[in-house]
Structure formats: structure tokens, C-alpha cells
Design a protein around this motif. Structure first.
Motif, PDB file in Angstrom:
ATOM      1  N   ALA A  94      -5.885  12.716 -10.958  1.00 38.39           N
ATOM      2  CA  ALA A  94      -5.973  11.265 -11.167  1.00 38.39           C
ATOM      3  C   ALA A  94      -4.584  10.680 -11.443  1.00 38.39           C
ATOM      4  CB  ALA A  94      -6.931  10.941 -12.306  1.00 38.39           C
ATOM      5  N   ASP A  95      -3.755  11.402 -12.195  1.00 39.18           N
ATOM      6  CA  ASP A  95      -2.396  10.916 -12.467  1.00 39.18           C
ATOM      7  C   ASP A  95      -1.593  10.777 -11.180  1.00 39.18           C
ATOM      8  OD1 ASP A  95      -2.799  10.726 -15.195  1.00 39.18           O
ATOM      9  OD2 ASP A  95      -1.918  12.695 -15.631  1.00 39.18           O
ATOM     10  N   ASP A  96      -1.683  11.773 -10.295  1.00 45.05           N
ATOM     11  CA  ASP A  96      -0.957  11.691  -9.029  1.00 45.05           C
ATOM     12  C   ASP A  96      -1.519  10.586  -8.141  1.00 45.05           C
ATOM     13  OD1 ASP A  96       0.900  13.633  -9.649  1.00 45.05           O
ATOM     14  OD2 ASP A  96      -0.188  15.249  -8.645  1.00 45.05           O
ATOM     15  N   ARG A  97      -2.843  10.406  -8.112  1.00 42.92           N
ATOM     16  CA  ARG A  97      -3.435   9.317  -7.338  1.00 42.92           C
ATOM     17  C   ARG A  97      -2.891   7.971  -7.805  1.00 42.92           C
ATOM     18  NH1 ARG A  97      -8.368  11.949  -8.340  1.00 42.92           N
ATOM     19  NH2 ARG A  97      -9.070  10.208  -9.626  1.00 42.92           N
ATOM     20  N   ARG A  98      -2.842   7.776  -9.126  1.00 34.13           N
ATOM     21  CA  ARG A  98      -2.300   6.524  -9.674  1.00 34.13           C
ATOM     22  C   ARG A  98      -0.831   6.351  -9.289  1.00 34.13           C
ATOM     23  NH1 ARG A  98      -5.460   7.832 -14.059  1.00 34.13           N
ATOM     24  NH2 ARG A  98      -3.760   8.865 -15.131  1.00 34.13           N
ATOM     25  N   ARG A  99      -0.073   7.431  -9.371  1.00 32.99           N
ATOM     26  CA  ARG A  99       1.349   7.380  -9.039  1.00 32.99           C
ATOM     27  C   ARG A  99       1.553   7.039  -7.564  1.00 32.99           C
ATOM     28  NH1 ARG A  99       4.781  11.405  -7.484  1.00 32.99           N
ATOM     29  NH2 ARG A  99       3.272  13.036  -7.951  1.00 32.99           N
ATOM     30  N   TYR A 100       0.781   7.678  -6.683  1.00 36.03           N
ATOM     31  CA  TYR A 100       0.893   7.397  -5.250  1.00 36.03           C
ATOM     32  C   TYR A 100       0.521   5.941  -4.952  1.00 36.03           C
ATOM     33  CZ  TYR A 100       0.750  12.533  -4.718  1.00 36.03           C
ATOM     34  OH  TYR A 100       0.986  13.880  -4.809  1.00 36.03           O
ATOM     35  N   ALA A 101      -0.559   5.475  -5.571  1.00 30.31           N
ATOM     36  CA  ALA A 101      -1.016   4.095  -5.336  1.00 30.31           C
ATOM     37  C   ALA A 101       0.044   3.095  -5.791  1.00 30.31           C
ATOM     38  CB  ALA A 101      -2.344   3.846  -6.040  1.00 30.31           C
ATOM     39  N   ALA A 102       0.621   3.309  -6.968  1.00 32.78           N
ATOM     40  CA  ALA A 102       1.649   2.391  -7.483  1.00 32.78           C
ATOM     41  C   ALA A 102       2.898   2.414  -6.602  1.00 32.78           C
ATOM     42  CB  ALA A 102       2.002   2.749  -8.928  1.00 32.78           C
ATOM     43  N   ALA A 103       3.304   3.611  -6.184  1.00 36.24           N
ATOM     44  CA  ALA A 103       4.485   3.727  -5.326  1.00 36.24           C
ATOM     45  C   ALA A 103       4.230   3.092  -3.959  1.00 36.24           C
ATOM     46  CB  ALA A 103       4.876   5.197  -5.164  1.00 36.24           C
ATOM     47  N   GLY A 104       3.011   3.203  -3.450  1.00 29.07           N
ATOM     48  CA  GLY A 104       2.663   2.591  -2.168  1.00 29.07           C
ATOM     49  C   GLY A 104       2.704   1.073  -2.237  1.00 29.07           C
ATOM     50  N   ARG A 105       2.137   0.514  -3.296  1.00 20.88           N
ATOM     51  CA  ARG A 105       2.174  -0.950  -3.466  1.00 20.88           C
ATOM     52  C   ARG A 105       3.608  -1.450  -3.577  1.00 20.88           C
ATOM     53  NH1 ARG A 105      -2.461  -3.896  -6.743  1.00 20.88           N
ATOM     54  NH2 ARG A 105      -2.013  -5.419  -5.146  1.00 20.88           N
ATOM     55  N   LYS A 106       4.422  -0.718  -4.316  1.00 19.98           N
ATOM     56  CA  LYS A 106       5.826  -1.102  -4.483  1.00 19.98           C
ATOM     57  C   LYS A 106       6.554  -1.060  -3.134  1.00 19.98           C
ATOM     58  CE  LYS A 106      10.000  -0.005  -6.994  1.00 19.98           C
ATOM     59  NZ  LYS A 106      10.795   0.997  -7.645  1.00 19.98           N
ATOM     60  N   LEU A 107       6.315  -0.028  -2.356  1.00 20.69           N
ATOM     61  CA  LEU A 107       6.941   0.092  -1.038  1.00 20.69           C
ATOM     62  C   LEU A 107       6.588  -1.095  -0.153  1.00 20.69           C
ATOM     63  CD1 LEU A 107       8.333   2.010   1.216  1.00 20.69           C
ATOM     64  CD2 LEU A 107       5.964   2.411   1.871  1.00 20.69           C
ATOM     65  N   VAL A 108       5.313  -1.448  -0.094  1.00 20.88           N
ATOM     66  CA  VAL A 108       4.887  -2.567   0.757  1.00 20.88           C
ATOM     67  C   VAL A 108       5.518  -3.866   0.273  1.00 20.88           C
ATOM     68  CG1 VAL A 108       2.906  -3.932   1.517  1.00 20.88           C
ATOM     69  CG2 VAL A 108       2.758  -1.442   1.491  1.00 20.88           C
ATOM     70  N   ALA A 109       5.520  -4.084  -1.028  1.00 20.31           N
ATOM     71  CA  ALA A 109       6.099  -5.314  -1.570  1.00 20.31           C
ATOM     72  C   ALA A 109       7.595  -5.414  -1.269  1.00 20.31           C
ATOM     73  CB  ALA A 109       5.857  -5.394  -3.074  1.00 20.31           C
ATOM     74  N   GLU A 110       8.300  -4.295  -1.354  1.00 18.00           N
ATOM     75  CA  GLU A 110       9.756  -4.318  -1.170  1.00 18.00           C
ATOM     76  C   GLU A 110      10.196  -4.282   0.283  1.00 18.00           C
ATOM     77  OE1 GLU A 110      11.237  -1.064  -3.518  1.00 18.00           O
ATOM     78  OE2 GLU A 110      10.915  -2.141  -5.408  1.00 18.00           O
ATOM     79  N   ARG A 111       9.494  -3.525   1.121  1.00 18.01           N
ATOM     80  CA  ARG A 111       9.980  -3.316   2.485  1.00 18.01           C
ATOM     81  C   ARG A 111       9.138  -3.950   3.586  1.00 18.01           C
ATOM     82  NH1 ARG A 111      10.750   2.698   3.666  1.00 18.01           N
ATOM     83  NH2 ARG A 111      11.162   1.814   5.717  1.00 18.01           N
ATOM     84  N   PHE A 112       7.878  -4.250   3.314  1.00 22.24           N
ATOM     85  CA  PHE A 112       7.000  -4.682   4.392  1.00 22.24           C
ATOM     86  C   PHE A 112       6.255  -5.978   4.093  1.00 22.24           C
ATOM     87  CE2 PHE A 112       7.450  -0.074   4.906  1.00 22.24           C
ATOM     88  CZ  PHE A 112       7.902  -0.024   6.215  1.00 22.24           C
ATOM     89  N   SER A 113       6.796  -6.812   3.226  1.00 26.14           N
ATOM     90  CA  SER A 113       6.148  -8.093   2.958  1.00 26.14           C
ATOM     91  C   SER A 113       6.233  -8.964   4.208  1.00 26.14           C
ATOM     92  CB  SER A 113       6.818  -8.807   1.786  1.00 26.14           C
ATOM     93  OG  SER A 113       8.100  -9.276   2.180  1.00 26.14           O
ATOM     94  N   VAL A 114       5.345  -9.919   4.319  1.00 25.82           N
ATOM     95  CA  VAL A 114       5.353 -10.822   5.468  1.00 25.82           C
ATOM     96  C   VAL A 114       6.677 -11.581   5.525  1.00 25.82           C
ATOM     97  CG1 VAL A 114       4.270 -12.869   6.470  1.00 25.82           C
ATOM     98  CG2 VAL A 114       2.850 -11.040   5.527  1.00 25.82           C
ATOM     99  N   THR A 115       7.158 -12.036   4.382  1.00 25.03           N
ATOM    100  CA  THR A 115       8.409 -12.792   4.344  1.00 25.03           C
ATOM    101  C   THR A 115       9.581 -11.938   4.820  1.00 25.03           C
ATOM    102  OG1 THR A 115       7.583 -14.138   2.535  1.00 25.03           O
ATOM    103  CG2 THR A 115       9.974 -14.093   2.848  1.00 25.03           C
ATOM    104  N   ARG A 116       9.687 -10.721   4.305  1.00 24.78           N
ATOM    105  CA  ARG A 116      10.804  -9.864   4.704  1.00 24.78           C
ATOM    106  C   ARG A 116      10.716  -9.519   6.190  1.00 24.78           C
ATOM    107  NH1 ARG A 116      13.382  -4.351   2.166  1.00 24.78           N
ATOM    108  NH2 ARG A 116      14.786  -4.031   3.904  1.00 24.78           N
ATOM    109  N   THR A 117       9.519  -9.193   6.653  1.00 25.41           N
ATOM    110  CA  THR A 117       9.351  -8.853   8.062  1.00 25.41           C
ATOM    111  C   THR A 117       9.735 -10.032   8.950  1.00 25.41           C
ATOM    112  OG1 THR A 117       7.589  -7.297   7.490  1.00 25.41           O
ATOM    113  CG2 THR A 117       7.700  -8.023   9.788  1.00 25.41           C
ATOM    114  N   ALA A 118       9.298 -11.242   8.597  1.00 22.68           N
ATOM    115  CA  ALA A 118       9.642 -12.438   9.380  1.00 22.68           C
ATOM    116  C   ALA A 118      11.147 -12.685   9.351  1.00 22.68           C
ATOM    117  CB  ALA A 118       8.888 -13.643   8.846  1.00 22.68           C
ATOM    118  N   ASP A 119      11.762 -12.540   8.178  1.00 25.75           N
ATOM    119  CA  ASP A 119      13.205 -12.750   8.078  1.00 25.75           C
ATOM    120  C   ASP A 119      13.973 -11.750   8.937  1.00 25.75           C
ATOM    121  OD1 ASP A 119      12.788 -14.835   6.329  1.00 25.75           O
ATOM    122  OD2 ASP A 119      13.305 -13.682   4.519  1.00 25.75           O
ATOM    123  N   GLU A 120      13.562 -10.485   8.918  1.00 30.88           N
ATOM    124  CA  GLU A 120      14.253  -9.472   9.713  1.00 30.88           C
ATOM    125  C   GLU A 120      14.053  -9.712  11.207  1.00 30.88           C
ATOM    126  OE1 GLU A 120      13.192  -5.594   8.258  1.00 30.88           O
ATOM    127  OE2 GLU A 120      14.186  -5.946   6.333  1.00 30.88           O
TER     128      GLU A 120
END
Length: 164
Positions: A94-120
Motif C-alpha cells: 500500500a505504501d508503494d501504491r501511494r508513492r507511485y500514485a503521488a509521483a504519477g500525479r506530480k509527473l502529469v502536473a509538471e510535464r503533461f499539463s494541457v497548458t504546458r503541452t499547448a505552450d510547447e
């Protein structure tokens, strides 16, 4: 394990968010069993929803999904590899699942947001002229003037362009 039929994208997103909210007692994952994904938008959508994810080693998913950092990578090229991958998913704490989920959300927010994708995308197309995009003659025939600026200014989709 639940195997679902094809659903409209809005229903998939709603289901992903509902499953992510269920908490630690429910071992919910998004598993992409494709033999190869060119990019894996659905994997990113599941990450954004807050689910831990597992996806194929082959293809584009491996460019952003890091094994045991923000999810699990699996050999999905055959039954044996897929079975091993699903066993890893089931054995994840469960700890690793939580860690993976949090890291995944952070990745999407930082690298794959609609705004960033449109700007790039806008930055990639900004130096292009209508001729670079194959719009030179078509734009002239529709009396559409070229005004450079993000993301693109060319013939609007509502305009009918006559063939030469």
C-alpha cells in the motif's frame, strides 16, 4: 480484478477518479496490457486521476513511467511476461501504491499539463510560415491573412478550401 468493455472517455475518467478515492483498502490500479503503446495517453490520464499504474516496457510509456518510481513497467509481449507483471502489481505494498500514485500525479502536473503541452506545441510551430505548413496557396485562396502567433493561424476549420 475487473475487465471492462470499451467506455466513453468521460466515463473512464469518472471511474478512474472514483477508484483513486477509494483509499488503501481497495487495491486499485490502472494496468495497460498492450504489447506496445506509442505514447500511452490513457496511462497519463490514470496517473492524473491518482491511480498507480502499470504499463508496457515497449513503446512510449517507458519514456515517462519509471519502474518502481512512478509505477511499474511490465513485459507485455506475451502471456508469461504479463502474468509476472500482474503478480508484481498484486504484491505491491500500500505504501508503494501511494508513492507511485503521488509521483504519477506530480509527473502529469509538471510535464503533461494541457497548458504546458499547448505552450510547447506553439513554440514548435511559431517559426513556421504558411508555406512550411502547406497553407500558402490555400490561405491565399480563402483570403485569410497570415498572422503569426501561437498555436497556429491558418485557414479556420469552418472555411472551405477549394482544391487547385
Amino acid at each position: 480484478m475487473a475487465l471492462l468493455p470499451a467506455l466513453p472517455n468521460t466515463e473512464v475518467r469518472r471511474l478512474q477518479r472514483a477508484l483513486a478515492r477509494r483509499g488503501d483498502d481497495a487495491c486499485c490500479w490502472y494496468v495497460c496490457p498492450s504489447a506496445k503503446e506509442e505514447f500511452g495517453t490513457a496511462v497519463l490520464e490514470a496517473m492524473d486521476a491518482g491511480l498507480p499504474v502499470a504499463g508496457p516496457r515497449r513503446g512510449g510509456v517507458a519514456h515517462y513511467l519509471r519502474d518502481q518510481v512512478n509505477g511499474l513497467l511490465m513485459d507485455t509481449s506475451g502471456q508469461v511476461g504479463l502474468m509476472r507483471g500482474l503478480r508484481r502489481v498484486a504484491a505491491t505494498s500500500a505504501d508503494d501504491r501511494r508513492r507511485y500514485a503521488a509521483a504519477g500525479r506530480k509527473l502529469v502536473a509538471e510535464r503533461f499539463s494541457v497548458t504546458r503541452t499547448a505552450d510547447e506545441l506553439a513554440a514548435e510551430y511559431a517559426p513556421c510560415t504558411p508555406a512550411d505548413l502547406g497553407w500558402g496557396r490555400a490561405a491565399a485562396r480563402t483570403h485569410h491573412s497570415w498572422v503569426p502567433g501561437p498555436p497556429l493561424n491558418g485557414p479556420r476549420t469552418s472555411e472551405v478550401i477549394q482544391p487547385p
